[in-house]
Design an enzyme around this catalytic site. Structure first.
Site, PDB file in Angstrom:
ATOM      1  N   SER A 147      60.858 -24.228  58.490  1.00 60.45           N
ATOM      2  CA  SER A 147      61.613 -23.772  57.331  1.00 60.45           C
ATOM      3  C   SER A 147      62.222 -24.979  56.661  1.00 60.45           C
ATOM      4  O   SER A 147      62.804 -25.829  57.323  1.00 60.45           O
ATOM      5  CB  SER A 147      62.723 -22.803  57.764  1.00 60.45           C
ATOM      6  OG  SER A 147      63.542 -22.479  56.669  1.00 60.45           O
ATOM      7  N   ASP A 200      61.657 -20.424  46.463  1.00 65.74           N
ATOM      8  CA  ASP A 200      62.117 -21.613  47.180  1.00 65.74           C
ATOM      9  C   ASP A 200      60.899 -22.369  47.711  1.00 65.74           C
ATOM     10  O   ASP A 200      59.762 -21.893  47.612  1.00 65.74           O
ATOM     11  CB  ASP A 200      63.101 -21.240  48.294  1.00 65.74           C
ATOM     12  CG  ASP A 200      62.468 -20.465  49.432  1.00 65.74           C
ATOM     13  OD1 ASP A 200      61.342 -19.951  49.258  1.00 65.74           O
ATOM     14  OD2 ASP A 200      63.090 -20.360  50.499  1.00 65.74           O
ATOM     15  N   THR A 202      71.973  -9.346  59.719  1.00 65.26           N
ATOM     16  CA  THR A 202      71.369 -10.243  58.740  1.00 65.26           C
ATOM     17  C   THR A 202      70.150 -10.949  59.327  1.00 65.26           C
ATOM     18  O   THR A 202      70.159 -11.387  60.473  1.00 65.26           O
ATOM     19  CB  THR A 202      72.396 -11.294  58.286  1.00 65.26           C
ATOM     20  OG1 THR A 202      73.507 -10.610  57.700  1.00 65.26           O
ATOM     21  CG2 THR A 202      71.801 -12.241  57.271  1.00 65.26           C
ATOM     22  N   LYS A 221      60.327 -11.481  54.432  1.00 59.41           N
ATOM     23  CA  LYS A 221      60.609 -11.819  53.043  1.00 59.41           C
ATOM     24  C   LYS A 221      59.441 -12.603  52.469  1.00 59.41           C
ATOM     25  O   LYS A 221      58.823 -13.405  53.147  1.00 59.41           O
ATOM     26  CB  LYS A 221      61.912 -12.618  52.942  1.00 59.41           C
ATOM     27  CG  LYS A 221      61.992 -13.870  53.793  1.00 59.41           C
ATOM     28  CD  LYS A 221      63.390 -14.466  53.715  1.00 59.41           C
ATOM     29  CE  LYS A 221      63.527 -15.703  54.599  1.00 59.41           C
ATOM     30  NZ  LYS A 221      63.528 -15.372  56.026  1.00 59.41           N
TER      31      LYS A 221
END
Length: 446
Positions: A5, A158, A233, A271
């Site tokens: 990431s 992103d 989350t 996502k």
């Protein structure tokens, strides 16, 4: 599978998937960590034979084709290519999304004007202060280009293309940069409307969001009769929650978290910035054909379901434990549940503490339905009895930074009443609950 990431603030810098293609949750995380600790000595072997081995296959093109099929399956039944198409500017933020975004939107006969300075991968991210569309200044180049070429919207992903943001450029030159919660609400409402119009039973529709995301989707679900589920989350929880609901007979076409993460469809339970870009562009075109914009659509949702506003605050890490200890013993009882009873004239109607494992709405055990959090997390719900305005206040520690984050939201029929109440709550939150003067804290901001 383990992937990097670009943003170490999320997912601790890496993403790990297990057999269901969803980011892992316990107990697999502990097993992987144990295996890493047991194999800390690097191993080396010759790699030359790999190129000629029958066991070495390059499936890049095959996966891309399969992925684009899934993207095509996201076509909305109301969507048809426009004779007067909107103009979109797209930025991939020096990341990897430009080629696949171009191919994906081509399926829908939609083209984009790329921000050329940001369309190719560059690990130095030379044109942005921080490579995240949420950060201040990150979309400046895209917005400037959109204004120069009279574009209607900016699409942004992103660098690793799993998050999505968008802006609307108004004819008079103003700009609306949508928040993650606003996009989540817009997407969820349109998913619901599409499902309803298909003739399917709303009792089989479910939408998932993280517990710190807007409660507006919950309000829509309560009004319209579909299921809304919140979870901790992160898409390791959102994706797995979706799969659990599918096993129970629900369809889960959408899930989101406020940090601009959106999940669409029944195949990719994570996502996906490309899917979100495609869905936003289709929705914008559909609204355009009706003489509407995304901003006007959002305003219609506010009028129909109530106004929701969000505020945030961060505090010095030295007083984190003191803040939460005081909230759990607010009136000095020192035994039993002793949380605050009201704030700014609003009666606290429920408390869910996902650190200690307490849920005031679930007697006699008072055990919460969601998993416990490794950090501090307490959610308060309240109601101003005089006019029915409701608030949701979630207070939690960041998983990766020495911060306490506060999410405050109001829901009511009158926008001005909601704003005035939230202003009072923010003031009392800082002055009384957080004791900002005593601890020399920064005040909440909006």
């Amino acid at each position: 599978m383990i992937t990097a990431s670009h943003n170490p603030k999320h997912d601790n810098g890496y993403k790990v998937y297990w057999e269901n293609a969803v980011q892992i949750i316990s107990p697999h995380d502990k097993g992987i960590s144990g295996s890493i600790r047991a194999n800390l000595t690097p191993k080396a072997w010759p790699i030359e034979p790999a190129d000629i081995s029958d066991n070495c296959l390059d499936v890049t093109d095959e996966i891309k084709r399969a992925y684009l099929v899934e993207i095509e399956n996201l076509k909305l039944p109301q969507y048809t290519p426009s004779n007067d198409p909107l103009r979109f500017v797209n930025t991939s933020m020096h990341g990897v999304s430009h080629p696949i975004i171009t191919d994906a939107l081509k399926i829908f006969s939609i083209t984009v004007d790329p921000v050329k300075e940001q369309m190719h991968p560059d690990p130095e991210f030379p044109t942005v202060p921080f490579p995240n569309p949420e950060e201040k200044g990150a979309l400046d180049l895209a917005i400037a280009q959109a204004k120069n070429c009279n574009a209607n919207y900016v699409l942004a992903q992103d660098p690793d293309s799993d998050r999505f943001s968008a802006c609307e450029i108004h004819p008079a030159g103003g700009v609306t940069i949508f928040t993650g919660d606003q996009l989540g609400t817009i997407f969820a409402a349109h998913v619901f409307e599409t499902y309803r119009d298909s003739g399917k039973s709303l009792s089989k529709l479910a939408i998932v969001a993280s517990t710190v995301s807007s409660k507006m989707v919950e309000a829509i679900a309560e009004r319209e009769g579909f299921k809304f589920v919140e979870c901790l989350t992160g898409f390791k929880y959102i994706g797995n929650t979706a799969l659990d609901l599918v096993e129970k007979g629900y369809e889960v076409p959408f899930g989101y978290e406020e940090a601009i993460g959106f999940m669409f469809g029944s195949t990719i339970r994570d996502k996906d910035g490309v899917a979100a870009s495609v869905m936003f562009a289709q929705l914008a075109e559909i609204l355009h054909s009706q003489g509407k914009t995304v901003t006007s659509y959002l305003e219609d949702l506010y009028k129909r379901y109530g106004y929701f506003k969000v505020y945030f605050i961060c505090n010095d890490p030295r007083i984190i434990d003191a803040i939460f200890a005081r909230l759990r013993n607010y009136n000095g009882q020192k035994s039993g549940a002793d949380y605050p009873k009201n704030i700014a004239g609003t009666e606290i109607t429920s408390v869910v503490d996902l650190t200690t494992g307490y849920d005031s709405t679930n007697p006699p055990t008072y055990q919460p339905s969601m998993p416990l959090s490794s950090g501090h997390m307490i959610q308060f719900r309240g109601e101003l009895k005089s006019n029915g305005t409701k608030i949701v206040l979630t207070i939690r520690t960041s998983g990766t930074e020495p911060k306490v984050k506060y999410y405050l939201e109001g829901n009511g029929k009158d926008n001005q009443v909601v704003l005035e109440l939230l202003s009072r709550v923010v003031l009392e939150l800082g002055n009384d609950w957080m004791q900002a003067s005593k601890y020399d804290l920064s005040h909440p901001h909006n």
